[in-house]
Motif scaffolding. Structure first.
Motif, PDB file in Angstrom:
ATOM      1  N   PRO A  47       0.865  -0.985  -0.248  1.00  0.00           N
ATOM      2  CA  PRO A  47       0.059   0.098  -0.167  1.00  0.00           C
ATOM      3  C   PRO A  47       0.839   1.370  -0.062  1.00  0.00           C
ATOM      4  O   PRO A  47       1.920   1.366   0.494  1.00  0.00           O
ATOM      5  CB  PRO A  47      -0.792  -0.294   1.307  1.00  0.00           C
ATOM      6  CG  PRO A  47      -0.085  -1.164   2.372  1.00  0.00           C
ATOM      7  CD  PRO A  47       0.701  -1.948   1.322  1.00  0.00           C
ATOM      8  N   GLU A  48       0.129   2.376  -0.574  1.00  0.00           N
ATOM      9  CA  GLU A  48       1.002   3.546  -0.628  1.00  0.00           C
ATOM     10  C   GLU A  48       1.270   4.121   0.897  1.00  0.00           C
ATOM     11  O   GLU A  48       2.417   4.641   1.011  1.00  0.00           O
ATOM     12  CB  GLU A  48       0.175   4.651  -1.281  1.00  0.00           C
ATOM     13  CG  GLU A  48       0.029   4.490  -2.795  1.00  0.00           C
ATOM     14  CD  GLU A  48       1.476   4.368  -3.558  1.00  0.00           C
ATOM     15  OE1 GLU A  48       2.262   5.513  -3.156  1.00  0.00           O
ATOM     16  OE2 GLU A  48       1.548   3.642  -4.409  1.00  0.00           O
ATOM     17  N   LYS A  49       0.411   4.060   1.756  1.00  0.00           N
ATOM     18  CA  LYS A  49       0.619   4.502   3.037  1.00  0.00           C
ATOM     19  C   LYS A  49       0.449   3.582   4.085  1.00  0.00           C
ATOM     20  O   LYS A  49      -0.452   2.669   3.892  1.00  0.00           O
ATOM     21  CB  LYS A  49      -0.408   5.563   3.139  1.00  0.00           C
ATOM     22  CG  LYS A  49      -0.307   6.329   4.460  1.00  0.00           C
ATOM     23  CD  LYS A  49      -1.493   7.349   4.640  1.00  0.00           C
ATOM     24  CE  LYS A  49      -1.166   8.003   6.118  1.00  0.00           C
ATOM     25  NZ  LYS A  49      -2.311   8.818   6.397  1.00  0.00           N
ATOM     26  N   ALA A  50       0.959   3.332   5.138  1.00  0.00           N
ATOM     27  CA  ALA A  50       1.097   2.272   6.280  1.00  0.00           C
ATOM     28  C   ALA A  50      -0.305   2.689   6.857  1.00  0.00           C
ATOM     29  O   ALA A  50      -0.900   3.774   7.109  1.00  0.00           O
ATOM     30  CB  ALA A  50       2.219   2.628   7.200  1.00  0.00           C
ATOM     31  N   PRO A  51      -0.774   1.693   7.462  1.00  0.00           N
ATOM     32  CA  PRO A  51      -2.248   1.806   8.067  1.00  0.00           C
ATOM     33  C   PRO A  51      -1.966   2.270   9.402  1.00  0.00           C
ATOM     34  O   PRO A  51      -0.588   2.247  10.267  1.00  0.00           O
ATOM     35  CB  PRO A  51      -2.716   0.265   8.195  1.00  0.00           C
ATOM     36  CG  PRO A  51      -1.296  -0.530   8.004  1.00  0.00           C
ATOM     37  CD  PRO A  51      -0.634   0.207   7.101  1.00  0.00           C
ATOM     38  N   GLU A  52      -3.007   2.800   9.847  1.00  0.00           N
ATOM     39  CA  GLU A  52      -2.825   3.660  11.288  1.00  0.00           C
ATOM     40  C   GLU A  52      -2.859   2.643  12.299  1.00  0.00           C
ATOM     41  O   GLU A  52      -3.592   1.632  12.505  1.00  0.00           O
ATOM     42  CB  GLU A  52      -4.006   4.830  11.455  1.00  0.00           C
ATOM     43  CG  GLU A  52      -3.972   5.832  10.418  1.00  0.00           C
ATOM     44  CD  GLU A  52      -2.668   6.868  10.728  1.00  0.00           C
ATOM     45  OE1 GLU A  52      -2.494   7.047  11.824  1.00  0.00           O
ATOM     46  OE2 GLU A  52      -2.320   7.289   9.542  1.00  0.00           O
ATOM     47  N   VAL A  53      -1.911   2.917  13.294  1.00  0.00           N
ATOM     48  CA  VAL A  53      -2.069   2.197  14.487  1.00  0.00           C
ATOM     49  C   VAL A  53      -2.196   2.594  15.843  1.00  0.00           C
ATOM     50  O   VAL A  53      -1.837   3.531  16.070  1.00  0.00           O
ATOM     51  CB  VAL A  53      -0.546   1.408  14.772  1.00  0.00           C
ATOM     52  CG1 VAL A  53      -0.375   0.645  15.872  1.00  0.00           C
ATOM     53  CG2 VAL A  53       0.005   0.776  13.475  1.00  0.00           C
ATOM     54  N   ALA A  54      -3.362   2.234  16.319  1.00  0.00           N
ATOM     55  CA  ALA A  54      -3.962   2.703  17.722  1.00  0.00           C
ATOM     56  C   ALA A  54      -2.883   2.498  18.915  1.00  0.00           C
ATOM     57  O   ALA A  54      -2.414   1.000  18.949  1.00  0.00           O
ATOM     58  CB  ALA A  54      -5.507   2.249  18.002  1.00  0.00           C
ATOM     59  N   VAL A  55      -2.470   3.602  19.626  1.00  0.00           N
ATOM     60  CA  VAL A  55      -1.604   3.207  20.575  1.00  0.00           C
ATOM     61  C   VAL A  55      -2.371   3.565  21.978  1.00  0.00           C
ATOM     62  O   VAL A  55      -2.941   4.783  22.005  1.00  0.00           O
ATOM     63  CB  VAL A  55      -0.325   3.990  20.337  1.00  0.00           C
ATOM     64  CG1 VAL A  55       0.604   3.661  21.709  1.00  0.00           C
ATOM     65  CG2 VAL A  55       0.405   3.546  19.114  1.00  0.00           C
ATOM     66  N   ALA A  56      -2.351   2.833  23.076  1.00  0.00           N
ATOM     67  CA  ALA A  56      -2.927   3.284  23.937  1.00  0.00           C
ATOM     68  C   ALA A  56      -1.988   4.378  24.866  1.00  0.00           C
ATOM     69  O   ALA A  56      -0.871   4.477  24.804  1.00  0.00           O
ATOM     70  CB  ALA A  56      -3.092   2.227  25.055  1.00  0.00           C
TER      71      ALA A  56
END
Length: 67
Positions: A47-56
């Motif tokens: 993918p062109e952009k990395a997926p967003e990762v939710a961080v606590a």
């Protein structure tokens, strides 16, 4: 390129100066077998952009990505 075979059976012996067998890999009655690799489908594009990762909140995990 046209090929006749896709399989090779082989064995090897390491001999000393008196032709005594020091070690062997495979044998005439039980050779090793090498086969032509199977063609794999090409991998899908990244993918062109990395997926967003939710961080606590307060998590020691820091995720930074710059494409």
């Amino acid at each position: 390129m046209k090929r006749k075979g896709t399989r090779v059976e082989w064995w090897a012996e390491l001999l000393d100066e008196r032709q005594a067998v020091l070690t062997s890999v495979g044998s005439d009655t039980s050779p090793l077998v090498a086969q032509e690799p199977v063609a794999l489908a090409p991998a899908p594009p990244l993918p062109e952009k990395a997926p967003e990762v939710a961080v606590a909140p307060g998590s020691p995990l820091v995720v930074e990505f710059e494409p």
